[in-house]
Design an enzyme around this catalytic site. Structure first.
Site, PDB file in Angstrom:
ATOM      1  N   ARG A 257      65.827  35.599  48.103  1.00  0.00           N
ATOM      2  CA  ARG A 257      65.453  35.959  49.285  1.00  0.00           C
ATOM      3  C   ARG A 257      66.794  35.958  50.133  1.00  0.00           C
ATOM      4  NH1 ARG A 257      62.057  32.025  52.267  1.00  0.00           N
ATOM      5  NH2 ARG A 257      63.855  31.412  53.318  1.00  0.00           N
ATOM      6  N   HIS A 261      63.135  33.465  55.967  1.00  0.00           N
ATOM      7  CA  HIS A 261      61.830  33.576  55.878  1.00  0.00           C
ATOM      8  C   HIS A 261      61.313  34.610  56.630  1.00  0.00           C
ATOM      9  CE1 HIS A 261      57.679  33.175  54.865  1.00  0.00           C
ATOM     10  NE2 HIS A 261      57.345  33.258  56.037  1.00  0.00           N
ATOM     11  N   TYR A 270      67.931  24.471  55.942  1.00  0.00           N
ATOM     12  CA  TYR A 270      67.276  24.094  54.588  1.00  0.00           C
ATOM     13  C   TYR A 270      68.013  24.709  53.269  1.00  0.00           C
ATOM     14  CZ  TYR A 270      64.540  28.189  54.785  1.00  0.00           C
ATOM     15  OH  TYR A 270      63.828  29.706  55.132  1.00  0.00           O
TER      16      TYR A 270
END
Length: 343
Positions: A257, A261, A270
């Site tokens: 990805r 998100h 993160y």
């Protein structure tokens, strides 16, 4: 045999049966580009305050397009997950329709402005309407496959999800039921390494989602999700075998990805910068173009023309969709009660 070794028969003779034509390769490149450029424009509209929410599949286009092209559009059923813009484009959704969905417009054919963006659904394209609860689409696809088997209808149900969804009970219930009844379902997991902010090793104790297939006695495969051709040549034979009655398959596409998100997430909190830079250098669209150019399949100017055409299409679709009507407060009551006079 470990899950890192494919369990779908992939002899050189078999792969010869699944070679892609120049036209298919052109389509593959165009679909991947169209998906990326649409999502880039959607994200721009979000930052301008004109699109409320964007959840994208940037970096996963090769997995989505390769898998989508292995299906029979309009014949097979699909239960995609929210990142699967690439799958939807392959199945026939237009750039205009994608923009209507992103902007929550009244004429959005997926939900008429009544659903979150990227919650796909299309009766005429045999795409099951999606819930915001992840993994439920897997159970729905199993139900479709059961009905097809009872009717002797030679269709395949395709259900996709992220690897985070495989931690939910729906995933295991779907695989178990499909295995018991030998249903024509393809479970396609796009493993991008993160369930929102949690890395894969925190999600499951095995290295591959496909390792779980052995518990249900079904065939499985792990494929490079950055290689659209490899994905097609893995999913297509599984689809053909499922259509012939071989039962369900679990296919895991290892991908990445590239973005956060969603438009409401900050993945820099993160994800190490070095990781993002490493994966950015392995952009599946750039890798695809490099491969077909090195193989002398297309001159660069042909691929440039595809890129230019996609840019024009996306700009026009966004401009058109912005001018379309928004739902009104009264529209929220539609599709609840039967409308019209029974006479």
């Amino acid at each position: 045999m470990t899950a890192s070794q494919t369990r779908v028969p992939r002899s050189s003779e078999m792969l010869d049966d699944y070679l892609l034509s120049e036209e298919q390769l052109e389509s593959m490149y165009r679909y991947m580009l169209l998906s990326r450029r649409l999502e880039e424009r959607m994200m721009t509209l979000n930052r301008q305050g004109r699109a409320d929410f964007v959840i994208a599949g940037a970096g996963q286009e090769a997995a989505q397009v390769g898998a989508g092209m292995a299906l029979k559009a309009g014949v097979d059923y699909a239960a995609p997950y929210y990142r699967d813009l690439g799958v939807m484009l392959v199945l026939g959704m237009s750039a205009r329709e994608a923009m209507l969905n992103a902007l929550g417009k009244l004429d959005d054919p997926n939900s008429f402005g009544r659903q979150m963006p990227s919650h796909w659904g299309s009766a005429r394209r045999r795409v099951l309407t999606q819930s915001s609860v992840v993994a439920t689409q897997l159970v729905h696809a199993v139900g479709v496959a059961l009905g097809a088997k009872m009717r002797n209808d030679p269709i395949v149900a395709f259900a996709s999800c992220g690897e985070g969804s495989t931690s939910r009970g729906d995933f295991h219930e779907a695989l178990n039921f499909a295995a018991i009844h030998k249903l024509p379902v393809i479970f396609f997991v796009e493993n991008n390494g993160y369930a929102i902010s949690e890395r894969t090793e925190k999600e499951m104790p095995v290295p591959h989602v496909a390792d779980r297939a052995s518990a249900y006695g079904i065939q499985s495969a792990v494929v490079d999700g950055l290689d659209a051709i490899a994905v097609y040549q893995t999913v297509r034979p599984a689809v053909d075998q499922a259509r012939r009655g071989a039962g369900p398959f679990l296919i895991e596409a290892k991908c990445f990805r590239m973005w956060a998100h969603s438009s409401d997430d900050d993945h820099r909190r993160y994800r190490p910068r070095e990781e993002l830079e490493n994966w950015a250098s392995r952009d599946p669209i750039a890798l695809f173009r490099q491969r077909v150019e090195e193989d002398c399949l297309f001159p660069p100017e042909d691929l440039d023309a595809i890129e230019s055409g996609v840019e024009v299409e996306v700009r026009a679709a966004a401009k058109w969709a912005l001018d379309q009507p928004d739902p009104t407060a009264e529209d929220m009551y539609g599709f609840i009660y039967r409308e019209g006079d029974d006479g």
